[in-house]
Write a protein that holds these residues in place. Structure first.
Motif, PDB file in Angstrom:
ATOM      1  N   GLU A  19       0.831  -1.202   0.000  1.00  0.00           N
ATOM      2  CA  GLU A  19       0.000   0.000   0.000  1.00  0.00           C
ATOM      3  C   GLU A  19       0.870   1.259   0.000  1.00  0.00           C
ATOM      4  OE1 GLU A  19      -3.795   1.952   2.339  1.00  0.00           O
ATOM      5  OE2 GLU A  19      -2.494   0.582   3.452  1.00  0.00           O
ATOM      6  N   GLY A  22       2.276   2.821  -3.341  1.00  0.00           N
ATOM      7  CA  GLY A  22       1.430   3.714  -4.121  1.00  0.00           C
ATOM      8  C   GLY A  22       1.544   3.529  -5.621  1.00  0.00           C
ATOM      9  N   CYS A 102      -0.424  -4.272  -7.820  1.00  0.00           N
ATOM     10  CA  CYS A 102      -0.694  -3.022  -7.124  1.00  0.00           C
ATOM     11  C   CYS A 102      -1.684  -3.289  -5.997  1.00  0.00           C
ATOM     12  CB  CYS A 102      -1.217  -1.946  -8.068  1.00  0.00           C
ATOM     13  SG  CYS A 102      -2.846  -2.266  -8.742  1.00  0.00           S
TER      14      CYS A 102
END
Length: 153
Positions: A19, A22, A102
Protein backbone atom coordinates in the motif's frame (compact mmCIF):
# COMPACT_ATOMS: atom_id res chain seq x y z
CA UNK A 1 -10.05 -12.90 -14.81
CA UNK A 2 -8.50 -15.43 -12.49
CA UNK A 3 -7.85 -15.44 -8.76
CA UNK A 4 -4.66 -16.19 -6.86
CA UNK A 5 -3.09 -16.28 -3.44
CA UNK A 6 0.45 -14.92 -3.08
CA UNK A 7 2.35 -15.66 0.11
CA UNK A 8 4.71 -13.17 1.65
CA UNK A 9 6.59 -12.86 4.90
CA UNK A 10 5.38 -9.55 6.37
CA UNK A 11 8.72 -8.78 8.01
CA UNK A 12 10.17 -8.78 4.46
CA UNK A 13 7.21 -7.33 2.51
CA UNK A 14 3.63 -6.92 3.77
CA UNK A 15 0.29 -5.65 2.53
CA UNK A 16 1.19 -2.38 4.30
CA UNK A 17 4.42 -2.15 2.29
CA UNK A 18 2.49 -2.72 -0.93
CA UNK A 19 0.00 0.00 0.00
CA UNK A 20 2.79 2.42 0.92
CA UNK A 21 4.40 1.98 -2.53
CA UNK A 22 1.43 3.71 -4.12
CA UNK A 23 2.41 2.20 -7.47
CA UNK A 24 2.82 -1.24 -9.00
CA UNK A 25 5.50 -3.35 -7.34
CA UNK A 26 7.53 -6.26 -8.70
CA UNK A 27 6.50 -9.54 -7.05
CA UNK A 28 9.93 -11.08 -7.23
CA UNK A 29 12.02 -13.74 -5.59
CA UNK A 30 9.86 -16.76 -6.40
CA UNK A 31 12.23 -19.73 -6.61
CA UNK A 32 9.89 -22.67 -7.01
CA UNK A 33 9.36 -24.11 -10.49
CA UNK A 34 5.64 -24.76 -10.09
CA UNK A 35 5.04 -21.20 -8.85
CA UNK A 36 7.37 -19.87 -11.58
CA UNK A 37 5.28 -21.61 -14.23
CA UNK A 38 2.13 -19.93 -12.92
CA UNK A 39 3.84 -16.52 -13.00
CA UNK A 40 5.23 -17.11 -16.47
CA UNK A 41 2.28 -18.79 -18.18
CA UNK A 42 -1.02 -18.25 -16.40
CA UNK A 43 -1.25 -15.05 -14.38
CA UNK A 44 -2.72 -12.17 -16.40
CA UNK A 45 -3.24 -8.44 -16.09
CA UNK A 46 -6.38 -7.77 -14.07
CA UNK A 47 -6.21 -11.00 -12.08
CA UNK A 48 -7.04 -10.54 -8.41
CA UNK A 49 -4.70 -11.71 -5.67
CA UNK A 50 -5.16 -12.45 -1.99
CA UNK A 51 -2.04 -11.33 -0.12
CA UNK A 52 -1.28 -13.97 2.50
CA UNK A 53 1.06 -13.27 5.41
CA UNK A 54 3.06 -16.38 6.32
CA UNK A 55 6.03 -17.34 8.50
CA UNK A 56 4.95 -14.88 11.18
CA UNK A 57 2.98 -14.72 14.43
CA UNK A 58 -0.34 -13.83 12.76
CA UNK A 59 -0.77 -15.98 9.64
CA UNK A 60 -3.60 -15.32 7.20
CA UNK A 61 -5.06 -13.33 4.33
CA UNK A 62 -4.35 -9.64 4.81
CA UNK A 63 -5.85 -8.04 1.71
CA UNK A 64 -6.11 -7.86 -2.06
CA UNK A 65 -3.78 -6.83 -4.88
CA UNK A 66 -4.25 -6.77 -8.64
CA UNK A 67 -1.84 -7.93 -11.32
CA UNK A 68 -0.76 -4.99 -13.50
CA UNK A 69 1.96 -6.66 -15.61
CA UNK A 70 2.21 -10.26 -16.76
CA UNK A 71 5.18 -12.54 -16.29
CA UNK A 72 8.60 -11.12 -17.12
CA UNK A 73 12.14 -12.13 -16.26
CA UNK A 74 12.74 -11.52 -12.55
CA UNK A 75 15.48 -8.88 -12.68
CA UNK A 76 16.91 -9.92 -9.31
CA UNK A 77 18.10 -13.26 -10.69
CA UNK A 78 20.79 -11.38 -12.62
CA UNK A 79 21.91 -9.10 -9.77
CA UNK A 80 24.84 -10.63 -7.87
CA UNK A 81 24.11 -8.34 -4.89
CA UNK A 82 20.54 -9.67 -4.54
CA UNK A 83 19.40 -12.44 -2.22
CA UNK A 84 17.57 -13.80 -5.29
CA UNK A 85 20.63 -13.95 -7.55
CA UNK A 86 20.90 -17.11 -9.62
CA UNK A 87 24.28 -17.48 -11.38
CA UNK A 88 22.85 -20.26 -13.56
CA UNK A 89 20.10 -18.07 -15.00
CA UNK A 90 20.71 -16.80 -18.53
CA UNK A 91 19.25 -13.44 -19.67
CA UNK A 92 18.45 -15.02 -23.05
CA UNK A 93 16.58 -17.86 -21.35
CA UNK A 94 15.64 -16.68 -17.84
CA UNK A 95 14.92 -19.26 -15.21
CA UNK A 96 12.76 -17.10 -12.90
CA UNK A 97 9.78 -14.82 -13.53
CA UNK A 98 7.93 -12.08 -11.72
CA UNK A 99 4.74 -10.04 -12.14
CA UNK A 100 3.81 -6.52 -11.10
CA UNK A 101 1.00 -6.05 -8.60
CA UNK A 102 -0.69 -3.02 -7.12
CA UNK A 103 -2.48 -2.56 -3.84
CA UNK A 104 -6.29 -2.82 -3.88
CA UNK A 105 -7.42 -3.29 -0.28
CA UNK A 106 -6.22 -4.15 3.21
CA UNK A 107 -8.78 -6.00 5.29
CA UNK A 108 -9.78 -4.56 8.66
CA UNK A 109 -8.97 -7.93 10.19
CA UNK A 110 -6.61 -10.66 9.00
CA UNK A 111 -8.42 -13.87 7.98
CA UNK A 112 -6.50 -16.49 9.96
CA UNK A 113 -5.62 -19.90 8.59
CA UNK A 114 -7.70 -21.64 11.27
CA UNK A 115 -10.81 -19.71 10.12
CA UNK A 116 -10.20 -20.80 6.52
CA UNK A 117 -9.76 -24.40 7.68
CA UNK A 118 -13.10 -24.17 9.49
CA UNK A 119 -15.08 -23.48 6.31
CA UNK A 120 -16.04 -26.81 4.76
CA UNK A 121 -16.64 -25.24 1.32
CA UNK A 122 -12.92 -24.33 1.26
CA UNK A 123 -11.68 -27.87 1.97
CA UNK A 124 -10.29 -28.28 -1.59
CA UNK A 125 -8.43 -24.95 -1.52
CA UNK A 126 -4.75 -25.37 -2.47
CA UNK A 127 -3.70 -23.41 0.63
CA UNK A 128 -5.31 -26.00 2.86
CA UNK A 129 -3.82 -28.98 1.03
CA UNK A 130 -0.41 -27.94 -0.38
CA UNK A 131 0.35 -24.97 1.79
CA UNK A 132 4.05 -24.61 0.91
CA UNK A 133 3.42 -23.27 -2.59
CA UNK A 134 4.00 -19.49 -2.59
CA UNK A 135 1.80 -18.75 -5.63
CA UNK A 136 -1.50 -20.62 -5.75
CA UNK A 137 -4.69 -20.56 -7.77
CA UNK A 138 -7.92 -19.73 -5.97
CA UNK A 139 -11.20 -20.85 -7.54
CA UNK A 140 -13.94 -18.34 -8.24
CA UNK A 141 -16.10 -20.04 -5.59
CA UNK A 142 -13.30 -19.89 -3.00
CA UNK A 143 -12.67 -16.22 -3.84
CA UNK A 144 -16.36 -15.44 -3.43
CA UNK A 145 -16.67 -17.27 -0.10
CA UNK A 146 -13.61 -15.57 1.36
CA UNK A 147 -14.25 -12.11 -0.11
CA UNK A 148 -17.99 -11.99 0.61
CA UNK A 149 -18.36 -13.99 3.82
CA UNK A 150 -15.08 -13.86 5.74
CA UNK A 151 -13.64 -10.41 5.03
CA UNK A 152 -14.11 -7.75 7.69
CA UNK A 153 -14.41 -4.33 6.05
Amino acid sequence: MAYWLFKTEPDVFSIDDLEAKGAPEVWEGIRNYQARNLLRDEIAVGDQVFIYHSSCKHIGIAGIAEVTRTGFADPFQFNAASDYYDPKSDPDNPRWFAVDVCFVERFDALIPLNVLKGVSALSDMVLLNRSRLSIQPVSEQEWSIINNKLVVR
